[in-house]
Design a protein around this motif. Sequence first.
Motif, mmCIF file in Angstrom:
data_model
loop_
_atom_site.group_PDB
_atom_site.id
_atom_site.type_symbol
_atom_site.label_atom_id
_atom_site.label_comp_id
_atom_site.label_asym_id
_atom_site.label_seq_id
_atom_site.Cartn_x
_atom_site.Cartn_y
_atom_site.Cartn_z
ATOM 1 N N PRO A 263 0.801 -1.230 0.000
ATOM 2 C CA PRO A 263 0.000 0.000 0.000
ATOM 3 C C PRO A 263 0.829 1.273 0.000
ATOM 4 O O PRO A 263 0.358 2.320 -0.449
ATOM 5 C CB PRO A 263 -0.818 -0.111 1.298
ATOM 6 C CG PRO A 263 -0.847 -1.563 1.618
ATOM 7 C CD PRO A 263 0.478 -2.096 1.141
ATOM 8 N N GLY A 264 2.067 1.203 0.487
ATOM 9 C CA GLY A 264 2.914 2.389 0.527
ATOM 10 C C GLY A 264 3.723 2.595 -0.729
ATOM 11 O O GLY A 264 3.675 3.646 -1.360
ATOM 12 N N THR A 265 4.465 1.565 -1.140
ATOM 13 C CA THR A 265 5.377 1.686 -2.280
ATOM 14 C C THR A 265 4.709 1.355 -3.605
ATOM 15 O O THR A 265 5.235 1.705 -4.654
ATOM 16 C CB THR A 265 6.572 0.756 -2.089
ATOM 17 O OG1 THR A 265 6.123 -0.620 -2.133
ATOM 18 C CG2 THR A 265 7.263 1.019 -0.756
ATOM 19 N N ARG A 266 3.603 0.648 -3.577
ATOM 20 C CA ARG A 266 2.907 0.148 -4.768
ATOM 21 C C ARG A 266 3.756 -0.853 -5.545
ATOM 22 O O ARG A 266 3.526 -1.098 -6.737
ATOM 23 C CB ARG A 266 2.479 1.290 -5.693
ATOM 24 C CG ARG A 266 1.421 2.198 -5.098
ATOM 25 C CD ARG A 266 0.197 1.416 -4.678
ATOM 26 N NE ARG A 266 -0.925 2.269 -4.290
ATOM 27 C CZ ARG A 266 -2.047 1.820 -3.740
ATOM 28 N NH1 ARG A 266 -2.174 0.526 -3.499
ATOM 29 N NH2 ARG A 266 -3.025 2.636 -3.420
ATOM 30 N N GLU A 267 4.722 -1.472 -4.876
ATOM 31 C CA GLU A 267 5.498 -2.545 -5.480
ATOM 32 C C GLU A 267 4.793 -3.872 -5.249
ATOM 33 O O GLU A 267 4.102 -4.053 -4.232
ATOM 34 C CB GLU A 267 6.904 -2.591 -4.868
ATOM 35 C CG GLU A 267 7.781 -1.394 -5.209
ATOM 36 C CD GLU A 267 8.083 -1.325 -6.694
ATOM 37 O OE1 GLU A 267 8.411 -2.378 -7.282
ATOM 38 O OE2 GLU A 267 7.972 -0.232 -7.270
#
Length: 415
Positions: A263-267
């Motif tokens: 959810p943070g990096t979208r990796e």
Amino acid sequence: MSAVGRRPLDAAEAPPDWPAAQDRLADEAVRLALERSGEAGVRLREAGIAHPEPRGVAGLRDVAVLAKDDLPELQAAQPPFGGMLGVDLGVLRRIHRSPGPINDPEGQRADYWRMAPAFRAAGFERDDIVLNTFSYHMTPGGHMMDAGLRAVGCVVVPGGVGNTAAQAAFASQLGATGYVGTPQFLLTLLERGREDGIRATFRRALVSGAPLPLDLRRLLEEGHGVSVFQAYGTADAGAIGYECDAKDGWHVAPGVVVEVLDPGTREPCEPGEPGEVVVTSANPVYPLVRFGTGDLSTFRSDACNCGRTSPRLAGFLGRTGEGVKVRGMFVHPRQLAEALRGAPGVRRYQGAVTEEDHRDVLTVSVEATPSRPPDLDELAARLRDATRLRVEVRAVEPDTIPEDAPPIVDLRERS
């Protein structure tokens, strides 16, 4: 049917090369989005994708994720679908409204939300009589399941929500062998039937819209003799996942590309690592590219012996967005805010979702203004109209609710 893998699979459920099928689906979704969706087209072009060409799932990596929680604002700015509809309004079969509020289109295609594979995997068959207890009023849940059942050839009893005693009696009179709805309402129906001396006839159930803790599944299966399967989907993307006979994770449904992203990096997350379920759909009516459901899950790393080649999600692990699902319906903080805006006597409030005897309970705590106490019955009516759920309202002492408290918290235990 207890043995795993006995039900025949179609090519969509078990393609010989699942990754290649997902790549083709991603490319088709990009083509449709560029041609038909103003919203998705903007995000694609911002990522440097201005023309359809083979890129596969990996080619979506730089495309920004559209959060489900952003849909109400998008649709309010450009009604009714925020520039995402791929066809003219006049060719739609129905227009639904989900809590949020979010407008949901339904196209003319049979089994528009692609629910039939979930019912086949759960063993529903032609001529089965099935009670569908999802709502048919405004929200799309009832129609989603109805269309999938009819595609399989089942006879549908459109029960909708509530009327527990009448539904239990009618289903027994008809000899209904199948149930569709939340697992909590299934338990309510079965228990009410026992109290009223009604013979239960359900053999299997497809449940969705609410968590299915292990103890509740055991109670339904061992205590009431109903074989319970889960399905996972949204009104925007249709079917996303479902259980097979193994009941060990949700197979990714045919017709969608599913990513699990941090959810943070979208990796992309590794198998076993929780992340947000992000969906891409090549739906000509409503093409989606990297649509963030707000749901948390993770991919399983082990193979399933049912014969399906699709990856599996581990199940529901929580939410990233602000919405909380209560008795199969999303409740958003904005709904509470709209319901209580201008309500006399309300200084602060906070909603909390708890669970009692496998049933969701939504309680809103209210701090009164110094000048007057609030009318709790009026507040409950306002909240019921906004959420379409029964809400318990209670008054609390001043300064009980911190000024920076979240508007709604989920206090249910997950297992």
